[in-house]
Design an enzyme around this catalytic site. Structure first.
Site, PDB file in Angstrom:
ATOM      1  N   ASP A  81      15.707   8.259   2.647  1.00 17.89           N
ATOM      2  CA  ASP A  81      14.828   7.349   1.877  1.00 17.89           C
ATOM      3  C   ASP A  81      14.567   7.593   0.498  1.00 17.89           C
ATOM      4  OD1 ASP A  81      13.327   5.107   1.416  1.00 17.89           O
ATOM      5  OD2 ASP A  81      12.223   5.082   3.367  1.00 17.89           O
ATOM      6  N   ASP A  92      14.265   0.841  -3.860  1.00 16.67           N
ATOM      7  CA  ASP A  92      14.007   1.568  -2.507  1.00 16.67           C
ATOM      8  C   ASP A  92      15.146   1.197  -1.520  1.00 16.67           C
ATOM      9  OD1 ASP A  92      12.617   2.532  -0.158  1.00 16.67           O
ATOM     10  OD2 ASP A  92      10.957   1.490  -0.641  1.00 16.67           O
ATOM     11  N   HIS A 164       8.166  -4.073   2.536  1.00 15.03           N
ATOM     12  CA  HIS A 164       6.992  -4.538   1.719  1.00 15.03           C
ATOM     13  C   HIS A 164       7.472  -5.055   0.455  1.00 15.03           C
ATOM     14  CE1 HIS A 164       8.448  -0.609  -0.099  1.00 15.03           C
ATOM     15  NE2 HIS A 164       8.848  -0.361   1.188  1.00 15.03           N
ATOM     16  N   HIS A 172       4.052  -0.653  -2.851  1.00 18.13           N
ATOM     17  CA  HIS A 172       3.592  -1.397  -1.503  1.00 18.13           C
ATOM     18  C   HIS A 172       2.604  -2.472  -2.029  1.00 18.13           C
ATOM     19  CE1 HIS A 172       5.165   0.751   1.874  1.00 18.13           C
ATOM     20  NE2 HIS A 172       5.306   1.640   0.949  1.00 18.13           N
ATOM     21  N   GLU A 197      13.349  -2.859   5.610  1.00 18.48           N
ATOM     22  CA  GLU A 197      13.647  -1.714   6.204  1.00 18.48           C
ATOM     23  C   GLU A 197      13.588  -1.798   7.660  1.00 18.48           C
ATOM     24  OE1 GLU A 197      11.200   1.803   5.005  1.00 18.48           O
ATOM     25  OE2 GLU A 197       9.924   0.538   3.747  1.00 18.48           O
ATOM     26  N   GLU A 290      17.747   0.322   4.783  1.00 20.83           N
ATOM     27  CA  GLU A 290      16.581  -0.358   3.631  1.00 20.83           C
ATOM     28  C   GLU A 290      17.596  -0.467   2.352  1.00 20.83           C
ATOM     29  OE1 GLU A 290      13.495   2.125   2.298  1.00 20.83           O
ATOM     30  OE2 GLU A 290      12.376   0.190   1.748  1.00 20.83           O
TER      31      GLU A 290
HETATM   32 CO    CO Z   1      10.372   1.033   1.513  1.00 24.29          CO
END
Ligand code: CO
Length: 305
Positions: A81, A92, A164, A172, A197, A290
């Site tokens: 990640d 992300d 998020h 976030h 995700e 994700e």
């Molecule tokens: Co994330």
């Protein structure tokens, strides 16, 4: 803004795909995370958070400490990640790879088949989420789609982990995208950036804190008696004020002893927040996939494809 999201997305997806090739029996986790982080910097982007490499029953929030000897074993379920940031606009993205090598030595064929299904299920969950995401939709509808897709595999999502919203310099940004219908009626708007995700598991689908703290976020200034702790705090304020940082970056800069004492004092005083690794309650395997997407009127643009 859109241009920067596209740019960070391209950088993150390219590094994710390159780094995936390193996920094989015998690779040290620290070599993988340091490769990802150095490639992000080489690309001209900034690191949006320490590269997470979480194995098997650990769902998220593990990154190597300095001198980490953890090696990837054949058949490990490896979640990679990573996040890149261009002008503060974040990409992300995460992928799960079952490490190749002599898998049969560590797992039965039934276990291997199950693990492959767990990986497929989070991929299906993400696809369902992307197909559902558009301006005007409630976030719980996306969660419902994720849950349904994962249920088809007779598996569970992780109920207490979410995607998020993203904003400039903010990983976030306040809105959560659940992995089931949690009755959150928040409605997505055109132009919003979100990281979605889904996590899948053959366990109950709850994660709890595991021992250790490897990832931190700056919270607020506090007074400290120890000079070295003051110096570490100043350094964090100057370099990692907005997005999460690795304990390894601090110990590399200040030495293991000073760095770790400072991190302990800083987190006890709530000057920084210490993230615990998150482990599936029943110690069952967890997969994750994700992408970052920008919400549009009729759908979305995936920046990390
Ligand atoms: Co994330």
């Amino acid at each position: 803004m859109m241009e920067s999201y596209i740019k960070s997305g391209k950088i993150a997806s390219k590094i994710r795909d390159e780094a995936s090739k390193m996920i094989t029996e015998g690779t040290l986790v620290i070599d993988l995370v340091e490769y990802v982080e150095s490639e992000i910097l080489k690309s001209g982007a900034e690191i949006a958070f320490p590269c997470n490499v979480s194995l098997n029953e650990v769902a998220a929030h593990y990154t190597s400490p300095a001198n980490d000897q953890t090696a990837i074993q054949a058949g490990d379920m490896v979640k990679l990640d990573l996040g890149a940031m261009v002008d503060g606009y974040i990409a992300d993205t995460a992928i799960t790879i079952i490490a190749d090598g002599n898998i049969d030595e560590n797992y039965t064929q039934d276990e291997i088949n199950l693990h492959e299904e767990i990986v497929e299920a989070s991929e299906a969950g993400l696809e369902a989420a992307i197909a559902t995401a558009r301006a005007g939709i409630e976030v719980s509808k996306i969660g419902e789609a994720v849950h349904e897709a994962i249920s088809e595999y007779k598996l569970n999502p992780i109920f207490n982990l979410t995607g998020h919203s993203l904003e400039q310099n903010n990983l976030h940004a306040g809105i959560s995208i659940p992995n089931y219908d949690n009755h959150d009626h928040y409605i997505l708007e055109e132009g919003q950036a979100v990281a979605i995700e889904p996590f899948a598991t053959n366990g109950e689908g709850i994660v709890n804190d595991a021992p250790g703290h490897y990832i931190f976020s700056y919270l607020k200034s506090r007074p400290f008696r120890m000079k070295s702790t003051q110096r570490v705090l100043k350094y964090i304020q100057n370099n990692h004020r907005f997005v999460p940082f690795s304990g390894r970056w601090i110990t590399n800069e200040f030495g293991e002893r000073k760095g770790n004492i400072a991190l302990k004092q800083l987190s006890e005083a709530m000057a920084v927040y210490a993230y615990a690794p998150l482990r599936e309650k029943q110690n069952c395997f967890v997969s994750q996939k994700e992408h970052t997407l920008i919400i549009e009127k009729e759908g979305c643009t995936v920046t990390t494809i």
